[in-house]
Motif scaffolding. Structure first.
Motif, PDB file in Angstrom:
ATOM      1  N   LYS A 495      -6.603  14.096 -31.442  1.00  0.00           N
ATOM      2  CA  LYS A 495      -5.426  13.254 -31.257  1.00  0.00           C
ATOM      3  C   LYS A 495      -5.545  11.909 -31.975  1.00  0.00           C
ATOM      4  CE  LYS A 495      -4.063  15.200 -26.770  1.00  0.00           C
ATOM      5  NZ  LYS A 495      -3.777  14.888 -25.351  1.00  0.00           N
ATOM      6  N   ASP A 496      -6.781  11.472 -32.203  1.00  0.00           N
ATOM      7  CA  ASP A 496      -7.014  10.143 -32.775  1.00  0.00           C
ATOM      8  C   ASP A 496      -8.101  10.249 -33.855  1.00  0.00           C
ATOM      9  OD1 ASP A 496      -7.164   7.382 -33.181  1.00  0.00           O
ATOM     10  OD2 ASP A 496      -8.478   7.054 -31.443  1.00  0.00           O
ATOM     11  N   PRO A 497      -7.789  10.919 -34.966  1.00  0.00           N
ATOM     12  CA  PRO A 497      -8.819  11.166 -35.990  1.00  0.00           C
ATOM     13  C   PRO A 497      -9.363   9.905 -36.642  1.00  0.00           C
ATOM     14  CG  PRO A 497      -6.641  11.760 -36.811  1.00  0.00           C
ATOM     15  CD  PRO A 497      -6.489  11.497 -35.344  1.00  0.00           C
ATOM     16  N   HIS A 498      -8.614   8.798 -36.586  1.00  0.00           N
ATOM     17  CA  HIS A 498      -9.065   7.555 -37.206  1.00  0.00           C
ATOM     18  C   HIS A 498      -9.769   6.629 -36.214  1.00  0.00           C
ATOM     19  CE1 HIS A 498      -6.950   8.831 -40.741  1.00  0.00           C
ATOM     20  NE2 HIS A 498      -5.805   8.882 -40.089  1.00  0.00           N
ATOM     21  N   GLU A 499      -9.961   7.108 -34.999  1.00  0.00           N
ATOM     22  CA  GLU A 499     -10.733   6.395 -33.970  1.00  0.00           C
ATOM     23  C   GLU A 499     -10.235   4.974 -33.749  1.00  0.00           C
ATOM     24  OE1 GLU A 499     -15.122   8.232 -34.522  1.00  0.00           O
ATOM     25  OE2 GLU A 499     -14.130   7.600 -36.369  1.00  0.00           O
ATOM     26  N   MET A 500      -8.979   4.889 -33.419  1.00  0.00           N
ATOM     27  CA  MET A 500      -8.351   3.592 -33.176  1.00  0.00           C
ATOM     28  C   MET A 500      -8.310   3.234 -31.686  1.00  0.00           C
ATOM     29  SD  MET A 500      -7.587   2.569 -36.238  1.00  0.00           S
ATOM     30  CE  MET A 500      -6.390   1.247 -36.061  1.00  0.00           C
ATOM     31  N   ASN A 501      -8.449   4.248 -30.795  1.00  0.00           N
ATOM     32  CA  ASN A 501      -8.270   3.992 -29.370  1.00  0.00           C
ATOM     33  C   ASN A 501      -9.397   4.616 -28.550  1.00  0.00           C
ATOM     34  OD1 ASN A 501      -5.541   2.661 -29.371  1.00  0.00           O
ATOM     35  ND2 ASN A 501      -5.034   4.595 -30.394  1.00  0.00           N
ATOM     36  N   ASN A 502     -10.184   3.774 -27.932  1.00  0.00           N
ATOM     37  CA  ASN A 502     -11.260   4.192 -27.052  1.00  0.00           C
ATOM     38  C   ASN A 502     -10.676   4.665 -25.723  1.00  0.00           C
ATOM     39  OD1 ASN A 502     -13.586   4.458 -25.512  1.00  0.00           O
ATOM     40  ND2 ASN A 502     -13.884   2.242 -25.278  1.00  0.00           N
ATOM     41  N   VAL A 503     -10.931   5.930 -25.352  1.00  0.00           N
ATOM     42  CA  VAL A 503     -10.359   6.483 -24.117  1.00  0.00           C
ATOM     43  C   VAL A 503     -11.419   6.641 -23.026  1.00  0.00           C
ATOM     44  CG1 VAL A 503      -8.465   7.638 -25.306  1.00  0.00           C
ATOM     45  CG2 VAL A 503     -10.634   8.858 -24.982  1.00  0.00           C
TER      46      VAL A 503
END
Length: 536
Positions: A495-503
Motif C-alpha cells: 500500500k505504501d511502496p515509497h515508505e511515507m507512512n509509518n503504521v
C-alpha cells in the motif's frame, strides 16, 4: 568495442584485434572438435560490481533516467532479480559480506572504520584452493591487502576518477587515464593471460563509479550536462510520516550536498555568494579532484563547467530553486559516470564473446548497495528504506539461466559466496549464512526464505543515519532505530511502496506488527546477532 585508447596511450590496434580474434576462434573450434569444451566443465565466474549504482539508474529496471544497453545485455541474456537486497547498506561492510557469506557482526566488519580481517575464510580463497585462477581488479575498500587472489590491482581507499593510483603486490603505481577505462583495461589484460591456462577463472571486476563525487569523462559530461531529469515525487519530503531517524539524517540534497565538491561550483564563487559548505572538506575535495587532471583534461572540463559556474553565479538561487538546481547537477554527473560504466561493461562483454569465453562463464552485475537519487530529498544510502536497501542484480549463464527471465524471490548479497561455490561444485562451509541461488538460476521451484535481516551500525558518523536493524518480508518491513533512540517503524510495502507512512502504532496492523516482531526475533537468533535485543 572492447579496445580502449586513453590518455596513457593504452592502444590496441585493429591488426592485433583481428589476429587475436582469429586465434581465439581457431582455439575455440579446436576445443569443440576435440570434445574438450563440454557442459560439465566448471564455469568461469566474472563478478562485476559498481559502487553506489542505484537500480533506478539501470534501464533494465527503469528507463526514466538513463539507457544502459550493455548492462541490460546481462539481464536480457540471463536473469534479472527484482528483489535483491543488501544486509548492511554501506561500502566496506557490503564487500566483506560478499566475500565471506556472513553478516557484518560475524565477519567483524560492521562499518567503514573497521579493517577487514583478511585471514578469515572467503570464497576466492576456497575457489583458488580448488583449482580456480583468481583476480581482484578495481575498488577494494577494505583497508587490508587482498588475499586469496593470484593477482590483484586495486584502488587505495576510495580511489580517484582521473589519473588514479593503484595498489599492487609490488607497491603503489600511478596510471594515467580515466578510472573506469583503466579498471577495464586491467581486467581484459588479466583475462588475456587467464584464458591460456587449463583451469577456470574467477575475476572480481569492481568499479569506483558512480561513487561520490561523480566526475565523468569529457564525452559523457558534454552530453549529460545538457540533459534535464524528472524530479522524484518526494524530493521535498518533510518526513512527517516517519520518526527521528529520517528527520535527523544529514544527506539532504537541499542542505548537506556541497555546491562545491558535489555540484562542481568553484569554491571562490560559492564563498562570494555566501553558500555555506556543510562540511569543511568540500572545497578541498573540489580542488583535489580537479587538480589531478592533465592540462588537456582540465581545459575540456572548464569548457563545459566554466559556463555552468557563470550561469549559477548570475542566477543566485536560493530555497527550493537551489534544491532543484542541485538535483539536476547531481543527476547529470552521477548518470554520466554510469554511462562510462555501461560502455566499459560492453567492452568486457564484447571481449568475452570475441574470445570464446562467454559460453561457459557466469557473469554477475550488481552494486555494493542501493542509492538515493533524490527520493526523500536524499543522496547517499545507509537506511533500510528501499532505495538504499535494494540493489540491482542480474546474472547471465548460457545454457543454465533462461534468457530474459525474472526472479522475485528475496535474495541478498549474503548469497553470492554460496552461489559461486555451488556453481563450481565446491562444498559450501557450514559457517556461511547465506543460501546458494543456483536452484533459482536454474528456474527450479524450491522453498526459499520468506524474510531478510538487515543491520546498520555506523552511528555516530557521517550522514548521521542512526543505528538500526530490521526485517523485510515480501510485503512488510519492520525497522528498529536504537542507540540514542528507541523507535520502531512498520511499513506496508504493498500500500505504501515509497515508505511515507509509518503504521507501527496503527491498530489495524497490530497482528502484522506482532508477526514481524516474532520474525525479527527468529532472524536475530538464526544469524546469532546478539548486539541488540530488538523485540519489545
Amino acid at each position: 568495442m572492447y579496445p580502449k585508447t586513453n590518455s596513457a596511450g593504452r592502444k590496441t590496434t585493429r591488426t592485433l584485434m583481428a589476429i587475436g580474434l582469429i586465434a581465439a576462434l581457431f582455439s575455440c573450434t579446436t576445443q569443440k572438435e576435440e570434445g574438450e569444451a563440454t557442459s560439465n566443465e566448471r564455469p568461469n565466474i566474472i563478478f562485476i560490481m559498481s559502487d553506489d549504482h542505484a537500480y533506478q539508474a539501470i534501464s533494465a529496471y527503469s528507463d526514466k533516467l538513463i539507457q544502459t544497453p550493455n548492462i541490460d545485455r546481462i539481464a536480457n541474456e540471463g536473469m534479472l532479480f527484482e528483489k535483491a537486497f543488501v544486509s548492511n547498506s554501506i561500502c566496506a561492510p557490503s564487500r566483506a559480506v560478499i566475500l565471506t557469506g556472513k553478516h557484518s557482526h560475524m565477519n567483524g566488519l560492521v562499518d567503514n572504520a573497521v579493517k577487514f580481517d583478511s585471514t578469515q575464510m572467503t570464497f576466492p580463497k576456497i575457489l583458488r584452493e580448488n583449482g580456480y585462477q583468481t583476480a581482484m581488479i578495481g575498488k577494494w575498500h577494505l583497508k587490508t591487502a587482498p588475499t586469496g587472489f593470484d593477482y590483484w590491482k586495486v584502488l587505495p581507499g576510495q580511489g580517484h576518477y582521473y589519473n588514479p593510483e593503484f595498489r599492487t603486490e609490488n607497491g603503489t603505481v600511478l596510471d594515467s587515464g580515466y578510472v573506469t577505462d583503466l579498471i577495464t583495461d586491467f581486467a581484459i589484460d588479466w583475462l588475456e593471460g587467464a584464458k591460456k591456462e587449463d583451469k577456470p577463472f574467477m575475476l572480481m571486476y569492481q568499479h569506483k563509479a558512480p561513487h561520490r563525487e561523480w566526475l565523468p569523462t569529457e564525452e559523457n559530461f558534454r552530453e549529460y550536462t545538457t540533459k534535464e531529469f524528472p524530479e522524484p515525487a518526494s524530493l521535498f519530503d518533510d518526513y512527517s510520516g516517519r520518526g527521528t531517524a529520517a528527520k535527523e539524517a544529514e544527506m539532504r540534497i537541499a542542505t548537506h550536498m556541497g555546491v562545491t565538491s558535489d555540484n562542481k561550483i568553484h569554491p571562490d564563487i560559492a564563498e562570494k555568494m555566501r553558500y555555506e559548505n556543510f562540511l569543511t572538506w568540500y572545497p578541498n575535495a573540489y580542488h583535489n579532484n580537479l587538480d589531478r587532471m592533465s592540462k588537456t583534461e582540465r581545459a575540456a572540463w572548464e569548457a563545459v563547467y566554466g559556463p555552468i559556474n557563470e550561469e549559477f553565479e548570475q542566477a543566485d538561487l536560493r530555497g527550493e530553486e537551489l534544491t532543484k538546481w542541485k538535483y539536476q547537477r547531481y543527476m547529470q554527473d552521477y548518470l554520466a559516470s554510469i554511462a562510462s560504466v555501461d560502455e566499459n561493461v560492453g567492452r568486457l562483454l564484447d571481449y568475452l564473446e570475441e574470445n570464446g569465453l562467454a559460453e561457459n562463464t557466469i557473469i554477475v552485475y550488481t552494486s555494493d548497495q542501493g542509492f538515493y537519487l533524490g527520493e526523500h530529498g536524499w543522496f547517499d544510502k545507509r537506511f533500510m528504506y528501499e532505495e538504499s536497501f535494494r540493489t540491482p542484480l542480474m546474472i547471465k549463464w548460457p545454457g543454465v539461466i533462461k534468457e530474459g527471465s525474472r526472479n522475485t524471490d528475496l535474495v541478498q548479497n549474503l548469497d553470492f559466496a554460496e552461489t559461486f561455490l555451488d556453481a563450481a561444485g565446491v562444498e559450501i562451509p557450514k559457517e556461511m549464512q547465506g543460501k546458494s541461488m543456483l536452484p533459482l538460476l536454474k528456474g527450479e521451484q524450491v522453498e526459499w526464505r520468506d524474510a531478510l535481516y538487515y543491520h546498520y551500525y555506523e552511528y555516530p558518523g557521517i550522514h548521521a543515519v542512526k543505528r538500526h536493524n530490521g526485517v523485510r518480508t515480501d510485503r512488510y518491513k519492520l525497522i528498529h532505530f536504537y542507540y540514542d533512540v528507541d523507535e520502531w517503524e512498520l511499513y506496508d510495502l504493498e500500500k505504501d511502496p515509497h515508505e511515507m507512512n509509518n503504521v507501527y502504532e496503527d491498530p489495524a496492523y497490530a497482528e502484522v506488527k506482532a508477526q514481524m516482531h516474532q520474525k525479527l526475533d527468529e532472524l536475530v537468533d538464526q544469524y546469532q546477532d546478539k548486539v541488540v535485543v530488538p523485540s519489545k
